[in-house]
Design a protein around this motif. Sequence first.
Motif, short mmCIF file in Angstrom:
data_model
loop_
_atom_site.label_atom_id
_atom_site.label_comp_id
_atom_site.label_asym_id
_atom_site.label_seq_id
_atom_site.Cartn_x
_atom_site.Cartn_y
_atom_site.Cartn_z
N PRO A 2 43.36 31.28 52.20
CA PRO A 2 42.32 32.09 52.83
C PRO A 2 41.93 33.31 52.01
N ARG A 3 42.92 33.96 51.39
CA ARG A 3 42.65 35.11 50.54
C ARG A 3 43.56 35.04 49.32
N LEU A 4 43.03 35.45 48.17
CA LEU A 4 43.83 35.50 46.95
C LEU A 4 44.54 36.85 46.92
N ARG A 5 45.86 36.84 46.89
CA ARG A 5 46.65 38.07 46.95
C ARG A 5 46.99 38.53 45.53
N ILE A 6 46.46 39.68 45.15
CA ILE A 6 46.66 40.23 43.81
C ILE A 6 47.69 41.35 43.88
N GLY A 7 48.74 41.24 43.07
CA GLY A 7 49.77 42.27 43.04
C GLY A 7 49.68 43.10 41.78
N ALA A 8 49.82 44.42 41.91
CA ALA A 8 49.77 45.32 40.76
C ALA A 8 50.59 46.57 41.09
N ARG A 9 51.08 47.24 40.05
CA ARG A 9 51.75 48.51 40.25
C ARG A 9 50.79 49.50 40.92
N ALA A 10 51.37 50.44 41.66
CA ALA A 10 50.55 51.37 42.44
C ALA A 10 50.11 52.60 41.66
N SER A 11 50.43 52.68 40.38
CA SER A 11 49.99 53.83 39.59
C SER A 11 48.48 53.84 39.44
N ALA A 12 47.93 55.02 39.22
CA ALA A 12 46.48 55.14 39.03
C ALA A 12 46.02 54.27 37.86
N MET A 13 46.82 54.24 36.78
CA MET A 13 46.48 53.44 35.62
C MET A 13 46.39 51.96 35.98
N SER A 14 47.40 51.46 36.67
CA SER A 14 47.44 50.05 37.02
C SER A 14 46.29 49.67 37.94
N THR A 16 43.44 51.17 38.30
CA THR A 16 42.17 51.28 37.59
C THR A 16 41.91 50.07 36.71
N GLN A 17 42.94 49.57 36.02
CA GLN A 17 42.73 48.43 35.15
C GLN A 17 42.66 47.11 35.93
N THR A 18 43.08 47.15 37.20
CA THR A 18 42.97 45.96 38.05
C THR A 18 41.59 45.86 38.67
N ALA A 19 40.89 46.97 38.83
CA ALA A 19 39.59 46.98 39.50
C ALA A 19 38.59 46.03 38.87
N PRO A 20 38.44 45.98 37.51
CA PRO A 20 37.48 45.02 36.94
C PRO A 20 37.84 43.57 37.25
N LEU A 21 39.12 43.29 37.39
CA LEU A 21 39.53 41.93 37.75
C LEU A 21 39.04 41.59 39.15
N LEU A 22 39.19 42.51 40.09
CA LEU A 22 38.73 42.26 41.45
C LEU A 22 37.22 42.03 41.47
N ASP A 68 54.85 36.05 47.96
CA ASP A 68 54.23 37.16 48.68
C ASP A 68 52.89 37.55 48.06
N ILE A 69 52.67 37.19 46.81
CA ILE A 69 51.39 37.37 46.13
C ILE A 69 51.09 36.10 45.34
N ASP A 70 49.85 35.97 44.88
CA ASP A 70 49.42 34.77 44.15
C ASP A 70 49.23 35.02 42.66
N ILE A 71 48.79 36.23 42.30
CA ILE A 71 48.58 36.60 40.90
C ILE A 71 49.09 38.01 40.70
N ALA A 72 49.88 38.21 39.65
CA ALA A 72 50.34 39.55 39.29
C ALA A 72 49.56 40.04 38.08
N VAL A 73 49.22 41.32 38.09
CA VAL A 73 48.48 41.92 36.99
C VAL A 73 49.42 42.86 36.23
N HIS A 74 49.58 42.61 34.93
CA HIS A 74 50.50 43.39 34.11
C HIS A 74 49.83 43.84 32.82
#
Length: 300
Positions: A2-14, A16-22, A68-74
């Motif tokens: 139903p939804r793609l669950r994206i996991g990323a660190r909660a830092s501002a840097m992480s 911010t760099q995840t936003a273009p992926l979304l 718990d998530i489907d894709i991790a962003v590192h």
Amino acid sequence: MPRLRIGARASAMSLTQTAPLLSALAPTPTVLIPFYDAGGDRKGSARTTLDSDGVFTDEIEKALLADDIDIAVHCLKDTPTHDTPGLVLGGFRPRGDLRDALVHRDPHMTLEALPEGTRIGTASVRRRAYLRRLRPDLETVPLRGPVDDRLATLDAGKIDGLIVASSGLDRLGLAHRISHRIPPELICPPLGAASIVLQCREDDEIPLNIAAGLSDPEAQTQATAERTVLREMGGFCNAPLAGYATSAGEQTTVRAAAFTPDGSVLIEARHTGSDAEETALTVCRRLIRHGARSLGRATV
């Protein structure tokens, strides 16, 4: 799904760099799940040292394995050198600027022009070693933490300058703080610099297909070469190793260096070839032949 669950660190840097992926995933329904407790992100005495693999990815990898998530962003440079059993890197986003950056109150200051005795904040073994080779008259001050915290330390006058990743400041909208983008010939970047990767479960077809559709072939080729160097040389994110790969057509050039933490010895090799992994192995063999294995590992 139903939804793609994206996991990323909660830092501002992480984030911010995840936003273009979304944005790239639209109109796929997605939810971003931030993680706050990666070992390398903790505060004070709870913060994990940088002398081993996975200190920034362990919490997220556990969530991925637990479904718990489907894709991790590192960041590629933070991922374990060897794939965690059950997980694979399924996508490689276009790379940012891999150079280090000098941040100084003088917006026109360069590394070469820094006055003697300038206090430079960095906790990186690599940066400290290169600074000691290039500018032994400078003082390095151990400094870790989010970029905004390090900038605040500089702005408070506790240090005179910082060396940080250009790509991080670019992604945070802080490129105007950069005084000097340092050429890699002066300070060699870390293996995996400025590269964002998408990690999935190895048998999870839908996320793997989505990650592959977002992958940049040139970034994947460069990542393959750089991870090969890390695996062959026994490296991790803060090891006394540096290097990067570049691509031109079907040719990949790999440059890598091994050094003592005090910068007194540096061994470097470079090679160009048509196969990224074999090119990287050739560079490793040259490093080893010239004594890189005897230089040891660093701790912080």
